[in-house]
Write a protein that holds these residues in place. Structure first.
Motif, PDB file in Angstrom:
ATOM      1  N   TYR A   1       6.653  -3.731  -4.777  1.00 60.94           N
ATOM      2  CA  TYR A   1       5.602  -4.296  -3.939  1.00 60.94           C
ATOM      3  C   TYR A   1       4.431  -4.581  -4.867  1.00 60.94           C
ATOM      4  O   TYR A   1       3.747  -3.671  -5.318  1.00 60.94           O
ATOM      5  CB  TYR A   1       5.201  -3.328  -2.825  1.00 60.94           C
ATOM      6  N   GLY A   2       4.232  -5.856  -5.170  1.00 58.71           N
ATOM      7  CA  GLY A   2       3.241  -6.247  -6.162  1.00 58.71           C
ATOM      8  C   GLY A   2       1.934  -6.739  -5.584  1.00 58.71           C
ATOM      9  O   GLY A   2       1.746  -6.836  -4.381  1.00 58.71           O
ATOM     10  N   TYR A   3       1.039  -7.081  -6.505  1.00 56.60           N
ATOM     11  CA  TYR A   3      -0.280  -7.574  -6.131  1.00 56.60           C
ATOM     12  C   TYR A   3      -0.203  -8.826  -5.260  1.00 56.60           C
ATOM     13  O   TYR A   3      -0.944  -8.971  -4.303  1.00 56.60           O
ATOM     14  CB  TYR A   3      -1.106  -7.875  -7.374  1.00 56.60           C
ATOM     15  N   GLY A   4       0.698  -9.748  -5.633  1.00 55.47           N
ATOM     16  CA  GLY A   4       0.813 -10.988  -4.871  1.00 55.47           C
ATOM     17  C   GLY A   4       1.150 -10.737  -3.417  1.00 55.47           C
ATOM     18  O   GLY A   4       0.528 -11.311  -2.517  1.00 55.47           O
ATOM     19  N   GLU A   5       2.133  -9.869  -3.190  1.00 58.81           N
ATOM     20  CA  GLU A   5       2.513  -9.528  -1.809  1.00 58.81           C
ATOM     21  C   GLU A   5       1.346  -8.847  -1.087  1.00 58.81           C
ATOM     22  O   GLU A   5       1.079  -9.130   0.084  1.00 58.81           O
ATOM     23  CB  GLU A   5       3.720  -8.606  -1.782  1.00 58.81           C
ATOM     24  N   ALA A   6       0.670  -7.944  -1.765  1.00 59.08           N
ATOM     25  CA  ALA A   6      -0.453  -7.224  -1.162  1.00 59.08           C
ATOM     26  C   ALA A   6      -1.560  -8.201  -0.771  1.00 59.08           C
ATOM     27  O   ALA A   6      -2.126  -8.107   0.331  1.00 59.08           O
ATOM     28  CB  ALA A   6      -0.985  -6.171  -2.115  1.00 59.08           C
ATOM     29  N   LEU A   7      -1.855  -9.170  -1.629  1.00 62.18           N
ATOM     30  CA  LEU A   7      -2.891 -10.150  -1.315  1.00 62.18           C
ATOM     31  C   LEU A   7      -2.498 -11.032  -0.144  1.00 62.18           C
ATOM     32  O   LEU A   7      -3.326 -11.343   0.728  1.00 62.18           O
ATOM     33  CB  LEU A   7      -3.212 -11.000  -2.544  1.00 62.18           C
ATOM     34  N   ARG A   8      -1.236 -11.443  -0.110  1.00 62.98           N
ATOM     35  CA  ARG A   8      -0.763 -12.278   1.013  1.00 62.98           C
ATOM     36  C   ARG A   8      -0.860 -11.529   2.342  1.00 62.98           C
ATOM     37  O   ARG A   8      -1.075 -12.122   3.386  1.00 62.98           O
ATOM     38  CB  ARG A   8       0.669 -12.745   0.772  1.00 62.98           C
ATOM     39  N   GLU A   9      -0.696 -10.205   2.285  1.00 68.26           N
ATOM     40  CA  GLU A   9      -0.751  -9.403   3.511  1.00 68.26           C
ATOM     41  C   GLU A   9      -2.156  -8.900   3.812  1.00 68.26           C
ATOM     42  O   GLU A   9      -2.359  -8.126   4.742  1.00 68.26           O
ATOM     43  CB  GLU A   9       0.212  -8.217   3.383  1.00 68.26           C
TER      44      GLU A   9
END
Length: 191
Positions: free
Chosen positions: A181-189
């Motif tokens: 679970y990376g930064y990109g996924e965290a930002l999108r959520e």
């Protein structure tokens, strides 16, 4: 104290992957602040399934022992953050929280304590093979039935292999995670 915890989507997905793991070791890689502790405590509750099993949580620093013990209480889990190797596990405790240094210095005692139990290695990159902590961690936790490894950075600047981590090329190459679970996924959520 609430009896329910609301998990984020990634935590629910990681729980499913953890339940379906083909090996005793499971590496969850998630960016800082994503909720690795909450995921790990939910995984412990699920893995216990209401039956007693010894648990050891290993963390890099002493203040994290207290944080983990407090967080675990919210899940109805009780951990001894002041455990001493000469002590056994009190009947009202699910397990212990130790530092990597403690795991290395008390590896024989911890190996007895966690036999067929569950281990959580928080920020597992602090341990390394061919190093005091890594050797101690491997000896202490080899007898465990389940090892949940957590990290935001599953690598070491000295390129030493991390105990219980699978690599793309033997003990070399990149760490192979079981859930990311990376930064990109965290930002999108919105995290």
């Amino acid at each position: 104290m609430s009896s329910t915890v609301t998990l984020r989507r990634w935590q629910r997905d990681a729980l499913i992957a953890f339940a379906d793991r083909p090996t005793p070791d499971f590496l969850a890689v998630a960016c800082p602040g994503a909720g690795k502790t909450t995921f790990a405590l939910a995984a412990l509750r699920a893995e216990l399934g209401g039956r007693p099993r010894p648990i050891a949580i290993t963390v890099p620093t002493a203040h994290l022992k207290i944080q983990w013990a407090h967080a675990a209480a919210g899940f109805g889990l009780h951990f001894e953050p002041d455990w001493k190797p000469a002590e056994g596990l009190a009947a009202d405790m699910h397990g212990v929280v130790v530092t990597y240094a403690q795991a290395a210095s008390a590896s024989d005692r911890l190996a007895e304590l966690v036999r067929d139990g569950i281990v959580v290695l928080d920020e597992v990159h602090h341990a390394a093979d061919d190093r005091t902590w890594g050797d101690g961690v491997r000896h202490a936790f080899e007898p465990a039935a389940v090892r949940l490894l957590l990290s935001g950075t599953p690598f070491r600047s000295d390129d030493s292999p991390i105990p219980f981590v699978r690599y793309s090329n033997g003990d070399h190459g990149e760490a192979v995670s079981d859930f990311d679970y990376g930064y990109g996924e965290a930002l999108r959520e919105g995290g």
